[in-house]
Scaffold this active site. Structure first.
Site, PDB file in Angstrom:
ATOM      1  N   GLY A  15      41.512 108.147   2.218  1.00 46.02           N
ATOM      2  CA  GLY A  15      42.373 106.963   2.196  1.00 46.02           C
ATOM      3  C   GLY A  15      41.788 105.875   1.319  1.00 46.02           C
ATOM      4  O   GLY A  15      40.592 105.611   1.381  1.00 46.02           O
ATOM      5  N   ARG A  25      32.701  99.405  -9.813  1.00 43.37           N
ATOM      6  CA  ARG A  25      32.109  98.507 -10.817  1.00 43.37           C
ATOM      7  C   ARG A  25      30.594  98.391 -10.618  1.00 43.37           C
ATOM      8  O   ARG A  25      29.813  98.474 -11.576  1.00 43.37           O
ATOM      9  CB  ARG A  25      32.778  97.141 -10.697  1.00 43.37           C
ATOM     10  CG  ARG A  25      32.166  96.032 -11.532  1.00 43.37           C
ATOM     11  CD  ARG A  25      32.977  94.754 -11.297  1.00 43.37           C
ATOM     12  NE  ARG A  25      32.426  93.606 -11.993  1.00 43.37           N
ATOM     13  CZ  ARG A  25      31.494  92.820 -11.500  1.00 43.37           C
ATOM     14  NH1 ARG A  25      30.968  93.068 -10.305  1.00 43.37           N
ATOM     15  NH2 ARG A  25      31.064  91.785 -12.190  1.00 43.37           N
ATOM     16  N   ARG A  76      43.677 113.981  -1.391  1.00 38.62           N
ATOM     17  CA  ARG A  76      43.108 114.813  -0.323  1.00 38.62           C
ATOM     18  C   ARG A  76      43.111 116.221  -0.889  1.00 38.62           C
ATOM     19  O   ARG A  76      44.159 116.741  -1.249  1.00 38.62           O
ATOM     20  CB  ARG A  76      43.939 114.704   0.940  1.00 38.62           C
ATOM     21  CG  ARG A  76      44.108 113.227   1.347  1.00 38.62           C
ATOM     22  CD  ARG A  76      44.204 113.021   2.827  1.00 38.62           C
ATOM     23  NE  ARG A  76      44.613 111.652   3.108  1.00 38.62           N
ATOM     24  CZ  ARG A  76      43.849 110.751   3.711  1.00 38.62           C
ATOM     25  NH1 ARG A  76      42.649 111.048   4.104  1.00 38.62           N
ATOM     26  NH2 ARG A  76      44.307 109.529   3.940  1.00 38.62           N
ATOM     27  N   ASP A 107      34.702 109.621   6.579  1.00 39.44           N
ATOM     28  CA  ASP A 107      33.844 110.721   7.041  1.00 39.44           C
ATOM     29  C   ASP A 107      34.190 112.060   6.391  1.00 39.44           C
ATOM     30  O   ASP A 107      33.302 112.878   6.149  1.00 39.44           O
ATOM     31  CB  ASP A 107      33.797 110.807   8.575  1.00 39.44           C
ATOM     32  CG  ASP A 107      35.162 110.948   9.194  1.00 39.44           C
ATOM     33  OD1 ASP A 107      36.167 110.889   8.463  1.00 39.44           O
ATOM     34  OD2 ASP A 107      35.231 111.131  10.423  1.00 39.44           O
ATOM     35  N   THR A 129      36.761 102.540   3.990  1.00 38.84           N
ATOM     36  CA  THR A 129      37.952 102.837   4.798  1.00 38.84           C
ATOM     37  C   THR A 129      38.357 101.579   5.553  1.00 38.84           C
ATOM     38  O   THR A 129      37.497 100.926   6.159  1.00 38.84           O
ATOM     39  CB  THR A 129      37.740 104.004   5.783  1.00 38.84           C
ATOM     40  OG1 THR A 129      38.594 103.823   6.912  1.00 38.84           O
ATOM     41  CG2 THR A 129      36.333 104.088   6.308  1.00 38.84           C
ATOM     42  N   ASP A 131      39.820 101.246   8.252  1.00 45.64           N
ATOM     43  CA  ASP A 131      39.765 101.342   9.719  1.00 45.64           C
ATOM     44  C   ASP A 131      38.407 100.976  10.323  1.00 45.64           C
ATOM     45  O   ASP A 131      38.303 100.805  11.530  1.00 45.64           O
ATOM     46  CB  ASP A 131      40.100 102.771  10.166  1.00 45.64           C
ATOM     47  CG  ASP A 131      41.518 103.169   9.820  1.00 45.64           C
ATOM     48  OD1 ASP A 131      42.320 102.269   9.486  1.00 45.64           O
ATOM     49  OD2 ASP A 131      41.831 104.369   9.885  1.00 45.64           O
ATOM     50  N   ASP A 133      36.004 102.927  10.786  1.00 49.72           N
ATOM     51  CA  ASP A 133      35.772 103.945  11.814  1.00 49.72           C
ATOM     52  C   ASP A 133      34.603 104.870  11.492  1.00 49.72           C
ATOM     53  O   ASP A 133      34.561 106.009  11.942  1.00 49.72           O
ATOM     54  CB  ASP A 133      37.058 104.762  12.042  1.00 49.72           C
ATOM     55  CG  ASP A 133      37.503 105.494  10.788  1.00 49.72           C
ATOM     56  OD1 ASP A 133      36.965 105.206   9.709  1.00 49.72           O
ATOM     57  OD2 ASP A 133      38.381 106.363  10.897  1.00 49.72           O
ATOM     58  N   ARG A 175      43.779 105.195  13.250  1.00 51.47           N
ATOM     59  CA  ARG A 175      44.103 106.412  14.007  1.00 51.47           C
ATOM     60  C   ARG A 175      42.966 106.774  14.951  1.00 51.47           C
ATOM     61  O   ARG A 175      43.173 107.249  16.048  1.00 51.47           O
ATOM     62  CB  ARG A 175      44.364 107.555  13.018  1.00 51.47           C
ATOM     63  CG  ARG A 175      45.173 108.668  13.609  1.00 51.47           C
ATOM     64  CD  ARG A 175      45.723 109.593  12.550  1.00 51.47           C
ATOM     65  NE  ARG A 175      46.689 108.936  11.686  1.00 51.47           N
ATOM     66  CZ  ARG A 175      46.967 109.320  10.442  1.00 51.47           C
ATOM     67  NH1 ARG A 175      46.332 110.330   9.904  1.00 51.47           N
ATOM     68  NH2 ARG A 175      47.879 108.699   9.739  1.00 51.47           N
ATOM     69  N   ALA A 190      47.240  87.479  20.375  1.00 51.53           N
ATOM     70  CA  ALA A 190      48.141  88.435  21.030  1.00 51.53           C
ATOM     71  C   ALA A 190      48.013  88.362  22.539  1.00 51.53           C
ATOM     72  O   ALA A 190      46.918  88.144  23.065  1.00 51.53           O
ATOM     73  CB  ALA A 190      47.816  89.846  20.545  1.00 51.53           C
ATOM     74  N   ARG A 251      60.917  93.267  19.857  1.00 46.71           N
ATOM     75  CA  ARG A 251      61.153  94.044  18.634  1.00 46.71           C
ATOM     76  C   ARG A 251      59.867  94.748  18.235  1.00 46.71           C
ATOM     77  O   ARG A 251      58.777  94.199  18.362  1.00 46.71           O
ATOM     78  CB  ARG A 251      61.584  93.115  17.478  1.00 46.71           C
ATOM     79  CG  ARG A 251      62.752  92.212  17.779  1.00 46.71           C
ATOM     80  CD  ARG A 251      64.068  92.969  17.684  1.00 46.71           C
ATOM     81  NE  ARG A 251      65.162  92.155  18.208  1.00 46.71           N
ATOM     82  CZ  ARG A 251      66.068  91.562  17.432  1.00 46.71           C
ATOM     83  NH1 ARG A 251      66.011  91.676  16.126  1.00 46.71           N
ATOM     84  NH2 ARG A 251      67.037  90.856  17.995  1.00 46.71           N
ATOM     85  N   ARG A 260      46.939  98.659   3.451  1.00 50.38           N
ATOM     86  CA  ARG A 260      45.943  99.268   2.560  1.00 50.38           C
ATOM     87  C   ARG A 260      45.814  98.537   1.222  1.00 50.38           C
ATOM     88  O   ARG A 260      44.823  98.710   0.523  1.00 50.38           O
ATOM     89  CB  ARG A 260      46.337 100.711   2.239  1.00 50.38           C
ATOM     90  CG  ARG A 260      46.118 101.658   3.345  1.00 50.38           C
ATOM     91  CD  ARG A 260      46.117 103.072   2.793  1.00 50.38           C
ATOM     92  NE  ARG A 260      45.930 104.012   3.853  1.00 50.38           N
ATOM     93  CZ  ARG A 260      44.759 104.282   4.403  1.00 50.38           C
ATOM     94  NH1 ARG A 260      43.671 103.693   3.962  1.00 50.38           N
ATOM     95  NH2 ARG A 260      44.665 105.132   5.380  1.00 50.38           N
TER      96      ARG A 260
HETATM   97  P1  ADP Z   1      38.298 110.228   4.500  1.00 47.15           P
HETATM   98  O1  ADP Z   1      37.176 110.415   3.529  1.00 47.15           O
HETATM   99  O2  ADP Z   1      38.983 108.891   4.337  1.00 47.15           O
HETATM  100  O3  ADP Z   1      37.870 110.539   5.918  1.00 47.15           O
HETATM  101  P2  ADP Z   1      39.650 112.835   4.359  1.00 47.15           P
HETATM  102  O4  ADP Z   1      39.246 113.258   5.740  1.00 47.15           O
HETATM  103  O5  ADP Z   1      41.020 113.145   3.922  1.00 47.15           O
HETATM  104  O6  ADP Z   1      39.464 111.262   4.125  1.00 47.15           O
HETATM  105  O7  ADP Z   1      38.624 113.509   3.352  1.00 47.15           O
HETATM  106  C1  ADP Z   1      38.722 113.259   1.971  1.00 47.15           C
HETATM  107  C2  ADP Z   1      38.404 114.523   1.193  1.00 47.15           C
HETATM  108  O8  ADP Z   1      37.058 114.953   1.461  1.00 47.15           O
HETATM  109  C3  ADP Z   1      39.261 115.749   1.544  1.00 47.15           C
HETATM  110  O9  ADP Z   1      40.509 115.748   0.925  1.00 47.15           O
HETATM  111  C4  ADP Z   1      38.382 116.869   1.038  1.00 47.15           C
HETATM  112  O10 ADP Z   1      38.479 117.032  -0.364  1.00 47.15           O
HETATM  113  C5  ADP Z   1      36.987 116.361   1.389  1.00 47.15           C
HETATM  114  N1  ADP Z   1      36.570 116.918   2.706  1.00 47.15           N
HETATM  115  C6  ADP Z   1      37.024 116.573   3.912  1.00 47.15           C
HETATM  116  N2  ADP Z   1      36.496 117.343   4.886  1.00 47.15           N
HETATM  117  C7  ADP Z   1      35.671 118.215   4.259  1.00 47.15           C
HETATM  118  C8  ADP Z   1      34.829 119.284   4.714  1.00 47.15           C
HETATM  119  N3  ADP Z   1      34.740 119.619   6.001  1.00 47.15           N
HETATM  120  N4  ADP Z   1      34.126 119.940   3.777  1.00 47.15           N
HETATM  121  C9  ADP Z   1      34.222 119.615   2.472  1.00 47.15           C
HETATM  122  N5  ADP Z   1      35.006 118.625   1.997  1.00 47.15           N
HETATM  123  C10 ADP Z   1      35.719 117.938   2.859  1.00 47.15           C
END
Ligand code: ADP
Length: 357
Positions: A15, A25, A76, A107, A129, A131, A133, A175, A190, A251, A260
């Site tokens: 994301g 940069r 992704r 992650d 990210t 979030d 998280d 999430r 809130a 609402r 984002r």
């Molecule tokens: P974020 O990094 O925001 O958590 P994603 O979970 O979609 O987002 O992961 C981003 C990208 O990292 C994935 O599209 C994939 O290319 C790579 N990735 C995610 N999980 C794995 C994994 N278990 N092993 C290798 N690459 C991964």
């Protein structure tokens, strides 16, 4: 030897988050200042598979600091998770003589970074990210901007809610974590904040709304984290209408992807600059398989596997048997971090509730 690295690659994956450009940069200019050439890898790990790579000089990253999104684009890429995909990625690194990578993302991105390090390409992760998280880091790039965007949007909703004496139930992103919901919930005053980390009692919240209405309160805001589940916020809004026989007209609003975007705040620009700079410094020192983290007012680095295990443990995804296999010191430090984080959330939540009458 101080500097064996001649070329580094930088990518953004998963994301997108405001501030990623400031990190790109910082990575680019720190590397160039140290005599290292920089390859911008487009569309996250997809660019490593397809060889979509462009060289960045110092001017290539001019005027991107203030822009949201990521100039390197994101994707992704499931193919990267396969053996064949990994091999292609490694071959691309060899072809472009990339001998270190900074991967900015969440992650999932760090899992990919750990795989790359294992394949012999030193990789360092930077948390990006909205979030917030990533358990290993107290802060991730994009969080501050996203929170401020939510506050601005909800302030607007409040204006119209006050005019019409309405309730707005607002679903915000997050999430796997309720940080955006909790902090923005406090900032917009809130009456209720629904997050998974703390038990949310909808009936009790509705009773407080009824009481406050009797006390002449006109507008109500409830902030719901996306992680509460599909349609939770919408159902809660309907519940309020039913329970108050529409005396409180409720609402539902989902802020979705506006959260984002936008120009990053000062905090995100500064954090991104410091983290991007540190990531390159680590690669220059010959270190790898690390994630740059903020801890209180310090920037530290942690082993990626440690960071991923910590994250899993925090999210109840690391079973006791696997946790017991970790070193005693890792178990101890992880437990301390998790307890501190949970206590901080609980404390904030309690304060939010006290002031929401
Ligand atoms: P974020 O990094 O925001 O958590 P994603 O979970 O979609 O987002 O992961 C981003 C990208 O990292 C994935 O599209 C994939 O290319 C790579 N990735 C995610 N999980 C794995 C994994 N278990 N092993 C290798 N690459 C991964």
């Amino acid at each position: 030897m101080r500097n064996k690295i001649r070329r580094i690659g930088v990518l953004t994956s998963g994301g997108d988050a405001p501030g990623m450009n400031a990190a790109i940069r910082a990575v680019t200019r720190t590397a160039i200042s140290n005599g290292i050439r920089v390859m911008g890898i487009l569309k996250g790990y997809r660019g490593l598979i397809d060889g979509e790579i462009i060289e960045y000089d110092a001017r290539a990253v001019s005027n991107i600091m203030n822009r949201g999104g990521t100039v390197l684009y994101s994707d992704r890429c499931d193919e990267f998770k396969t053996d064949a995909g990994m091999r292609k990625a490694r071959n691309t690194c060899e072809e472009y003589e990339i001998d270190g990578i900074v991967a900015i993302g969440g992650d999932g991105t760090f899992r990919g970074a750990a795989d790359l390090s294992r394949l012999g390409i030193p990789t360092v992760g930077v948390p990006g990210t909205i979030d917030n998280d990533i358990t290993a880091s107290d802060y991730s790039i994009g969080f501050d901007t996203a929170k401020n965007t939510v506050v601005e949007m909800v302030d607007r909703l409040r204006d119209t809610s006050e005019s019409h004496a309405r309730c707005s139930v607002v679903e915000v992103m997050g999430r796997h974590a309720g940080h955006i919901a909790l902090q923005t919930g406090i900032a917009v005053g809130a009456i209720g904040i629904a997050i998974n980390e703390v038990c949310f009692d909808a009936d009790e919240c509705i009773e407080r709304i009824k009481e406050s209405r009797k006390n002449r309160k006109r507008n109500f805001i409830i902030i719901v984290a996306e992680g509460m589940g599909d349609n939770y916020a919408e159902n809660l809004s309907n519940q309020i209408n039913a329970a108050t026989s529409r005396d409180v007209d409720s609402r539902f609003a989902r802020l979705a992807h506006v959260q984002r975007g936008g120009s990053p705040t000062l905090q995100d620009r500064v954090a991104a600059t410091i983290m991007g700079n540190r990531a390159v410094g680590l690669l220059i020192e010959g270190r790898k398989n690390l994630v740059v983290c903020s801890r209180g007012d310090k920037i530290i680095e942690l082993d990626i596997e440690y960071a991923l295990n910590l994250d899993k443990r925090y999210k109840n995804k690391l079973p006791d048997e696997q946790f017991a296999e970790l070193s005693e010191s890792d178990q101890k430090s992880m437990t301390e971090i998790i307890e501190r984080k949970k206590a901080e959330i609980k404390k904030l939540y309690e304060i939010a509730k006290i002031v929401s009458i």
